[in-house]
Design a protein around this motif. Structure first.
Motif, PDB file in Angstrom:
ATOM      1  N   ALA A 149     -58.948  20.990 -41.738  1.00  0.00           N
ATOM      2  CA  ALA A 149     -58.381  20.277 -40.597  1.00  0.00           C
ATOM      3  C   ALA A 149     -59.462  19.530 -39.824  1.00  0.00           C
ATOM      4  O   ALA A 149     -59.251  18.387 -39.376  1.00  0.00           O
ATOM      5  N   ASP A 152     -60.418  16.445 -41.838  1.00  0.00           N
ATOM      6  CA  ASP A 152     -59.373  15.421 -41.886  1.00  0.00           C
ATOM      7  C   ASP A 152     -58.904  14.981 -40.500  1.00  0.00           C
ATOM      8  O   ASP A 152     -57.974  14.172 -40.392  1.00  0.00           O
ATOM      9  N   LYS A 153     -59.521  15.538 -39.441  1.00  0.00           N
ATOM     10  CA  LYS A 153     -59.149  15.200 -38.053  1.00  0.00           C
ATOM     11  C   LYS A 153     -57.673  15.498 -37.801  1.00  0.00           C
ATOM     12  O   LYS A 153     -56.942  14.690 -37.224  1.00  0.00           O
ATOM     13  N   GLN A 154     -57.249  16.697 -38.195  1.00  0.00           N
ATOM     14  CA  GLN A 154     -55.873  17.134 -37.968  1.00  0.00           C
ATOM     15  C   GLN A 154     -55.832  18.203 -36.877  1.00  0.00           C
ATOM     16  O   GLN A 154     -56.682  19.100 -36.849  1.00  0.00           O
ATOM     17  N   LEU A 155     -54.841  18.100 -35.993  1.00  0.00           N
ATOM     18  CA  LEU A 155     -54.653  19.119 -34.979  1.00  0.00           C
ATOM     19  C   LEU A 155     -54.245  20.444 -35.623  1.00  0.00           C
ATOM     20  O   LEU A 155     -53.616  20.466 -36.680  1.00  0.00           O
ATOM     21  N   GLU A 176     -58.099  20.509 -31.127  1.00  0.00           N
ATOM     22  CA  GLU A 176     -58.782  19.577 -32.023  1.00  0.00           C
ATOM     23  C   GLU A 176     -60.007  20.305 -32.580  1.00  0.00           C
ATOM     24  O   GLU A 176     -60.995  20.500 -31.870  1.00  0.00           O
ATOM     25  N   LEU A 212     -50.560  23.635 -39.132  1.00  0.00           N
ATOM     26  CA  LEU A 212     -50.855  22.222 -38.900  1.00  0.00           C
ATOM     27  C   LEU A 212     -49.582  21.522 -38.440  1.00  0.00           C
ATOM     28  O   LEU A 212     -48.631  21.399 -39.209  1.00  0.00           O
ATOM     29  N   GLY A 214     -49.162  18.463 -38.022  1.00  0.00           N
ATOM     30  CA  GLY A 214     -49.003  17.196 -38.723  1.00  0.00           C
ATOM     31  C   GLY A 214     -49.499  15.998 -37.955  1.00  0.00           C
ATOM     32  O   GLY A 214     -49.276  14.846 -38.361  1.00  0.00           O
ATOM     33  N   TRP A 215     -50.185  16.226 -36.833  1.00  0.00           N
ATOM     34  CA  TRP A 215     -50.709  15.135 -36.024  1.00  0.00           C
ATOM     35  C   TRP A 215     -52.217  15.041 -36.197  1.00  0.00           C
ATOM     36  O   TRP A 215     -52.917  16.030 -36.372  1.00  0.00           O
ATOM     37  N   ARG A 216     -52.712  13.825 -36.104  1.00  0.00           N
ATOM     38  CA  ARG A 216     -54.157  13.601 -36.178  1.00  0.00           C
ATOM     39  C   ARG A 216     -54.705  13.302 -34.782  1.00  0.00           C
ATOM     40  O   ARG A 216     -53.948  12.990 -33.858  1.00  0.00           O
TER      41      ARG A 216
END
Length: 332
Positions: A149, A152-155, A176, A212, A214-216
């Motif tokens: 995460a 990939d810069k995923q919340l 983050e 996850l 699903g938000w970046r």
């Protein structure tokens, strides 16, 4: 030719450790001119490796998607480093003992004979330190999810338990992820909490139901220069309250920065003034706990429990008796 071949293998090794390299960075790392780097890249292409190049300011080299490197490219020092790292891997990750042993054997099987033989001389056995409580274990799949995460810069979203000397609070965190840190055998996630709008070091053994959404997110710059100091000063950094058979809380006349630096990793700390810190920590006995607290060399007052205060009175009488021998000798 041997120098060129060695440098070509080193470039492949660098591509394994880092996806993209600027020409200047490769030039400095290899101690050659940018022109020589370009020739080495052309040589790799002639050997069948697809190397992409982005020219101009900020340009870089990288292996094209789908390119395959040789299975292992290690020099002697790298092979030894891998063997030592596998044998001293953190014991606080669940189910890793067998995996690290198998990984070490796989490395040995794939190395040239002289390196494989050398690794046999680096057999290391870890011995637990009875002075330090073994850190709580965390699942390897949680570490993998958080690492992915962050890359990939995923919340990430999870339930988190905040424990202090006075209370226990359950909260839901949307964060983050920035990086993972291991301090005193304990795993922490450095992350920016979106609801709190602040940075925090989350203990991974207190994380539950991670997922996850699903938000970046757009990366932020971590505001602290010293990650170690940031982790140490977290008030809820310590272990759970039932970790030691004897656990107590004292109010210590010592700045929180010094207490945080020298206190065990399982201790909880709280600043209650410019020169005063509340610390909760544990030991195998009340006398052992007082001995650890005495190493700070400053005054402290027991807040709880009564057993710790009673033990302090007993120790005080013992120390007074111990000092009388020196006093009597001095008088004589």
């Amino acid at each position: 030719m041997s120098e060129i071949a060695s440098r070509t293998l080193e470039i492949l090794s660098l591509f394994q450790s880092q996806k993209e390299w600027t020409g200047n960075a490769l030039s400095e790392r290899l101690d050659v001119s940018p022109r020589t780097v370009r020739r080495d890249v052309m040589r790799l292409r002639d050997l069948g490796y697809s190397v992409d190049a982005d020219r101009g300011p900020g340009g870089f080299y990288r292996l094209a998607t789908g390119s395959h490197l040789p299975p292992l490219i290690f020099d002697d020092e790298q092979a030894v480093a891998i063997a030592l790292a596998l044998q001293t891997a953190p014991s606080s990750v669940q189910g890793m003992n067998d995996a690290t042993a198998r990984a070490l054997q796989t490395v040995r099987d794939l190395l040239p004979p002289h390196l494989a033989d050398r690794l046999q001389t680096f057999a290391v056995e870890q011995i637990d330190n009875v002075w330090d409580l073994a850190p709580p274990k965390v699942p390897s799949d949680m570490i993998a999810l958080i690492s992915s995460a962050a890359q990939d810069k995923q919340l990430i979203k999870f339930d988190y338990q905040i424990r202090s000397a006075q209370s226990v609070q359950d909260s839901q965190v949307v964060a983050e992820p920035h990086k993972l840190v291991v301090w005193s055998g304990r795993w922490y996630l450095i992350a920016y909490g979106q609801r709190e709008e602040s940075w925090h070091a989350f203990r991974l053994d207190r994380v539950r139901n991670i997922g996850l959404p699903g938000w970046r997110f757009r990366p932020r710059e971590f505001p602290e220069d010293d990650v170690t100091r940031f982790v140490q000063l977290q008030p809820d950094r310590g272990d759970l309250n039932d970790a030691w058979p004897c656990r107590g809380t004292v109010r210590m006349v010592c700045p929180v920065e010094l207490v945080a630096k020298w206190a065990p990793g399982g201790a909880n700390i709280e600043s209650i003034g410019e020169e005063t810190t509340r610390i909760t920590m544990g030991a195998w006995s009340w006398s052992g706990l007082l001995g650890l607290l005495a190493t700070f060399g400053c005054n402290f007052v027991v807040e709880e429990p009564a057993e710790l205060a009673e033990a302090a009175a007993v120790i005080a009488r013992r120390m007074t008796h111990a000092s009388q021998g020196i006093d009597a000798k001095a008088r004589s």
